[in-house]
Design a protein around this motif. Structure first.
Motif, PDB file in Angstrom:
ATOM      1  N   ARG A  14       0.822  -1.212   0.000  1.00 52.18           N
ATOM      2  CA  ARG A  14       0.000   0.000   0.000  1.00 52.18           C
ATOM      3  C   ARG A  14       0.859   1.266   0.000  1.00 52.18           C
ATOM      4  NH1 ARG A  14      -3.055  -2.830   3.919  1.00 52.18           N
ATOM      5  NH2 ARG A  14      -2.065  -1.589   5.565  1.00 52.18           N
ATOM      6  N   ALA A  15       2.077   1.159   0.541  1.00 50.99           N
ATOM      7  CA  ALA A  15       2.937   2.336   0.652  1.00 50.99           C
ATOM      8  C   ALA A  15       3.371   2.862  -0.715  1.00 50.99           C
ATOM      9  CB  ALA A  15       4.169   2.003   1.490  1.00 50.99           C
ATOM     10  N   ARG A  16       3.553   1.960  -1.680  1.00 50.52           N
ATOM     11  CA  ARG A  16       3.981   2.359  -3.033  1.00 50.52           C
ATOM     12  C   ARG A  16       5.205   3.286  -2.969  1.00 50.52           C
ATOM     13  NH1 ARG A  16       0.372   0.772  -6.819  1.00 50.52           N
ATOM     14  NH2 ARG A  16      -1.735   0.240  -6.115  1.00 50.52           N
ATOM     15  N   LEU A  17       6.248   2.787  -2.331  1.00 46.10           N
ATOM     16  CA  LEU A  17       7.475   3.567  -2.213  1.00 46.10           C
ATOM     17  C   LEU A  17       8.093   3.803  -3.588  1.00 46.10           C
ATOM     18  CD1 LEU A  17       9.219   1.798   0.823  1.00 46.10           C
ATOM     19  CD2 LEU A  17       7.720   3.797   0.873  1.00 46.10           C
ATOM     20  N   THR A  18       8.656   4.973  -3.773  1.00 49.94           N
ATOM     21  CA  THR A  18       9.410   5.228  -4.999  1.00 49.94           C
ATOM     22  C   THR A  18      10.711   4.430  -4.947  1.00 49.94           C
ATOM     23  OG1 THR A  18      10.653   7.089  -4.095  1.00 49.94           O
ATOM     24  CG2 THR A  18       8.491   7.576  -5.066  1.00 49.94           C
ATOM     25  N   GLU A  19      11.407   4.367  -6.066  1.00 47.61           N
ATOM     26  CA  GLU A  19      12.681   3.636  -6.105  1.00 47.61           C
ATOM     27  C   GLU A  19      13.677   4.222  -5.110  1.00 47.61           C
ATOM     28  OE1 GLU A  19      16.193   2.537  -9.352  1.00 47.61           O
ATOM     29  OE2 GLU A  19      14.214   3.184 -10.030  1.00 47.61           O
ATOM     30  N   ARG A  20      13.742   5.542  -5.000  1.00 53.51           N
ATOM     31  CA  ARG A  20      14.681   6.167  -4.085  1.00 53.51           C
ATOM     32  C   ARG A  20      14.248   5.920  -2.629  1.00 53.51           C
ATOM     33  NH1 ARG A  20      18.943   9.637  -4.239  1.00 53.51           N
ATOM     34  NH2 ARG A  20      19.496   8.184  -5.887  1.00 53.51           N
TER      35      ARG A  20
ATOM     36  N   LEU B 241       8.350   6.934   6.364  1.00 57.51           N
ATOM     37  CA  LEU B 241       7.602   6.732   7.602  1.00 57.51           C
ATOM     38  C   LEU B 241       6.120   7.021   7.398  1.00 57.51           C
ATOM     39  CD1 LEU B 241       9.966   8.301  10.325  1.00 57.51           C
ATOM     40  CD2 LEU B 241       9.908   5.965   9.427  1.00 57.51           C
ATOM     41  N   ALA B 242       5.819   8.111   6.700  1.00 54.84           N
ATOM     42  CA  ALA B 242       4.418   8.474   6.468  1.00 54.84           C
ATOM     43  C   ALA B 242       3.701   7.417   5.632  1.00 54.84           C
ATOM     44  CB  ALA B 242       4.350   9.835   5.781  1.00 54.84           C
ATOM     45  N   LYS B 243       4.352   6.942   4.577  1.00 54.28           N
ATOM     46  CA  LYS B 243       3.715   5.960   3.703  1.00 54.28           C
ATOM     47  C   LYS B 243       3.512   4.612   4.398  1.00 54.28           C
ATOM     48  CE  LYS B 243       5.112   7.798  -0.810  1.00 54.28           C
ATOM     49  NZ  LYS B 243       5.816   7.495  -2.089  1.00 54.28           N
ATOM     50  N   LEU B 244       4.443   4.249   5.287  1.00 56.15           N
ATOM     51  CA  LEU B 244       4.322   2.981   6.010  1.00 56.15           C
ATOM     52  C   LEU B 244       3.447   3.110   7.250  1.00 56.15           C
ATOM     53  CD1 LEU B 244       7.996   1.627   5.861  1.00 56.15           C
ATOM     54  CD2 LEU B 244       6.049   0.927   4.448  1.00 56.15           C
TER      55      LEU B 244
END
Length: 223
Positions: free
Chosen positions: A157-163, A199-202
């Protein structure tokens, strides 16, 4: 301003030893003591410490439940440093999963105690990353099945960017913001922005909880 600390342990000698070590530092102040986790919430509300150094095993309310209670009920809660006798202890891992920011061994040398309090207060590096990896390998829910299902869902759900994903991997290895900046050849403020986004996305309170998600989801191998 000094780092203010609340000591919570049912052994008076442990509290006295920690107080003596910490109060010898000009930038650390012990503002209170408690003998059980049941007393933590009112003292935190009254004293507003930066860090709570708390025994993981206590007779009435242990450090795990006390950590959950503080994070659930106290606005802008303090950092929580679990103090334990045994490093490879499922109680310690459960305290970290509950929201504790790090742990400290009771047999630690004075310099290690001071370093742990300062590091947890700053929040820019993971305390004892190798030990956290060992705990995740031993007690993480997802051993052998590619990761914990709930942790995998959080990561998806976080959909982290590559960086951001790269920053999370380096956080899990225990690198500080400054070390990550040097590795990625970017400024520390840029790294802080990436860490905040991770942190926000997770939905993680701090980098310790983010790293636990990384391990338990299988995103980073704990071994």
């Amino acid at each position: 301003m000094p780092v203010t600390v609340l000591l919570v342990d049912d052994e008076p000698l442990v509290r006295a030893g920690l107080r003596a070590v910490l109060e010898a530092q000009p930038d650390i102040e012990v503002v209170g003591e408690a003998a059980d986790g049941a007393a933590v919430i009112p003292l935190v509300r009254q004293l507003r410490p930066d860090v709570v150094a708390m025994d993981v095993r206590m007779p009435l309310l242990d450090g795990i439940e006390a950590t959950r209670a503080v994070l659930r009920t106290v606005p802008e809660p303090p950092k929580i440093l679990v103090v334990t006798t045994f490093e490879n202890d499922e109680y310690v891992y459960e305290a970290l999963r509950a929201g504790a920011d790090g742990f400290l061994l009771k047999r630690a040398r004075p310099a290690e105690i001071v370093h742990a309090v300062r590091l947890v207060a700053e929040g820019e590096s993971l305390l004892f990353p190798a030990s956290v990896r060992r705990l995740a390998a031993e007690y993480g829910d997802g051993r052998g099945d590619g990761g914990n299902r709930a942790a995998r869902a959080v990561l998806e759900r976080a959909r982290l960017t590559e960086r951001e994903a790269e920053v999370l991997r380096l956080m899990a290895r225990g690198l500080s913001n400054a070390e990550i900046a040097a590795r990625l050849i970017v400024g520390t403020e840029t790294v802080k922005s990436h860490v905040s986004a991770v942190l926000a996305k997770l939905g993680a309170r701090d980098r310790t909880q983010a790293v636990i998600v990384a391990y338990e989801s299988g995103f980073v191998a704990p071994g």
